[in-house]
Design an enzyme around this catalytic site. Structure first.
Site, PDB file in Angstrom:
ATOM      1  N   ASP A 123       0.192  -7.746   1.532  1.00  0.00           N
ATOM      2  CA  ASP A 123       0.472  -6.314   1.494  1.00  0.00           C
ATOM      3  C   ASP A 123       1.979  -6.050   1.479  1.00  0.00           C
ATOM      4  OD1 ASP A 123      -0.031  -3.569   1.432  1.00  0.00           O
ATOM      5  OD2 ASP A 123      -0.089  -3.394   3.618  1.00  0.00           O
ATOM      6  N   SER A 143       4.745   2.520   7.841  1.00  0.00           N
ATOM      7  CA  SER A 143       4.405   1.343   7.037  1.00  0.00           C
ATOM      8  C   SER A 143       5.579   0.894   6.182  1.00  0.00           C
ATOM      9  CB  SER A 143       3.209   1.649   6.126  1.00  0.00           C
ATOM     10  OG  SER A 143       2.034   1.791   6.880  1.00  0.00           O
ATOM     11  N   HIS A 162       0.814  -1.216   0.000  1.00  0.00           N
ATOM     12  CA  HIS A 162       0.000   0.000   0.000  1.00  0.00           C
ATOM     13  C   HIS A 162       0.852   1.272   0.000  1.00  0.00           C
ATOM     14  CE1 HIS A 162       0.405  -0.217   4.522  1.00  0.00           C
ATOM     15  NE2 HIS A 162       0.488   1.078   4.375  1.00  0.00           N
TER      16      HIS A 162
END
Length: 533
Positions: free
Chosen positions: A169, A244, A139
């Site tokens: 992911d 992230s 993402h």
């Protein structure tokens, strides 16, 4: 001789006295040494050495020094990722030069007059190979037109995408630095324990090389929007937007997780962060380097785990196995091998199956097209027959990344009563308002050809309203069709009420439920297990 004897007696008495003093002095020394050690420990001044037992607690200043040492070792391999998104397109319905007459087009018309700019975002990553391979979250780089990677020393490179895996992911990037780059090692995430110290390193809010410390709060944690391949390490190390893709490292400086999600009401740190275990990350990394994508085995079925209620109703000796709730792919591996809905898979290639997630992990880790021996149980009258078959695994298709939102959308369905007059209908057991299937209902709920009892509404105060699936979605919703209860088919309210009327608190219940999935446009079946409260 008498004088000699007297002298010997005197020497013996003196020696005995000296020996007693030696014992006293030795004991005193031991007590003193023990007191010094205990005092040092109590004061936090004990320094661990190579001879210290592994389970010995280290002093706070030693732990602080360890944090600093791990940070120095890992930070050079942690990168800041800046992405430039694609320029959004704003189009007007009809001819480009025509005047907007529809009120809905007026806003779009003015949008077209505004300058269109690409979206920018930041994230983190870490170098796992000296030639420039980088791991990060999918993402972070999704839909990016340009990806820039900045190292700790300020060097910046343009990265290209080697491969992505939406299921976990994860994404693998590559930069061409023309030299060896600092790296970190992917450690053993299976060895982590609740309470272990960890560091999270990344670029929260674009603040590169930020280090936070915490402990492992839990392992193998599911969140409401996880896929079947995401069972996270939970930590209280501060993780914020921009973290992230960064590493979660242990006190050896090994990466044991990829920081991926946070649980927050504001979008910022609330003390609950989630990292994908390094074991899964390493598997994805190897697959992408070898194949350009992740190839996973595939049965083509929906699964659920055997729970105590199911084991009790079906007279299973132990709470193990995964049962088939739906044949998802009618031309898939399971369908070709003859597996059916409600079959209970107990062994996969000679290994026992603990539950649905265990079976999914075993299947996905097996090379597609490989033949596997399956042991399963099939209902035959009032017994379960043990059967075996050989299945040639298919290849799991790519998952739609937007599918993660379906659980959120589905969870709102129960709040809306399908029948506006439901409040005038007496509730049946468990707080369910049920109706017998009619042709009109079958058309309304897109359940043509199905039989059973339709759930028209659920009493929000009932215990059944709180039942959740493993992903956090509501277990039952308005519009679901109950077809069996505790191994008995139900098509009328009387049969259902007769069965539920005999149940008491603590009894196990297994419901076979069908519902129309408005995203896949197919009728799916599942099993709901619970205990009467």
């Amino acid at each position: 001789m008498a004088g000699y004897s007297s002298s010997r007696e005197i020497q013996k008495r003196v020696w005995r006295g000296q020996r007693a003093w030696f014992v006293v002095l030795a004991s005193a020394c031991l007590l003193l040494a023990a007191g010094v050690v205990l005092g040092l420990l109590a004061g936090g001044r004990f320094n661990a050495t190579a001879e210290t037992p592994e389970n010995f607690r280290v002093a706070p200043e030693t732990l602080s020094a360890s944090f600093a040492e791990v940070s120095k070792r890992v930070e050079p391999a942690v990168v800041n990722i800046d992405t430039k998104g694609k320029v959004p397109e704003v189009s007007l319905k009809g001819e480009q030069n025509s005047e907007p007459t529809n009120p809905d087009d007026i806003l779009e018309y003015f949008k077209r007059q505004l300058p269109r700019r690409p979206a920018y975002s930041v994230g983190s990553g870490f170098i796992v190979d000296k030639t420039g391979y980088i791991l990060t979250n999918f993402h972070v780089i999704d839909d990016a037109s340009r990806i820039s990677v900045r190292l700790q020393n300020g060097e910046e490179y343009v990265a290209k995408i080697i491969g992505t895996d939406e299921e976990t992911d994860l994404a693998v990037l590559k930069v061409e630095a023309g030299k060896d780059l600092p790296t970190v090692k992917l450690g053993d995430s299976d060895a982590v324990q609740v309470g272990d110290w960890v560091l999270a390193i990344g670029s929260p809010f674009g603040l590169a090389q930020t280090v936070t410390a915490g402990i492992i709060s839990q392992t193998r944690r599911e969140t409401p929007y996880t896929t079947s391949f995401q069972r996270f390490i939970q930590t209280d190390a501060a993780i914020n937007r921009g973290n992230s893709g960064g590493p979660l490292v242990n006190m050896n400086g090994d990466v044991i997780g990829v920081n991926s999600q946070i649980a927050s009401t504001t979008g910022d740190y609330n003390g609950i962060g989630f990292a994908l275990p390094s074991k899964e990350a390493a598997y994805v990394y190897r697959q992408i380097l070898a194949n350009g994508k992740v190839r996973r085995g595939y049965l083509g079925v929906n699964l659920d785990s055997v729970k105590p209620e199911f084991a009790k109703v079906y007279d299973l000796g132990e709470t193990k196995g995964a049962f088939v709730t739906d044949i998802r792919d009618r031309t898939g591996a399971a369908a070709k091998a003859g597996l059916q809905i409600n079959d209970i898979i107990t062994e996969f290639n000679g290994e026992p199956v603990a539950g649905a997630q265990d079976l999914i992990a075993k299947v996905s880790a097996t090379e597609p097209q490989k033949e596997i021996n399956i042991v399963y149980l099939r209902e035959a009258g009032d017994k379960l027959e043990r059967r075996t078959t050989v299945i040639k695994l298919g290849e799991r298709p790519s998952n739609n990344p937007n599918a993660a939102t379906t659980t959120e959308n589905d969870s709102t369905r129960r709040k809306l009563s399908v029948n506006p007059d439901a409040n005038n209908t007496p509730l049946t057991p468990f707080g369910l308002t049920l109706a017998e299937m009619t042709p009109q209902m079958a058309t309304t709920y897109k359940l043509e050809g199905q039989t059973g009892l339709v759930i028209k509404s659920i009493d929000p105060a009932s215990f059944i309203a709180d039942l959740k699936t493993a992903s956090g979605a509501d277990a039952l919703n308005a519009g679901d069709l109950i077809q069996r209860i505790n191994r008995t088919s139900v098509t009328d309210l009387k049969t259902f009420n007769d069965i539920t009327g005999k149940l008491k608190t603590g009894d196990a219940v297994v419901l076979h439920v069908s519902s129309y999935n408005r995203f896949t446009h197919v009728v799916q079946q599942r099993i709901v297990q619970f205990t009467v409260q």
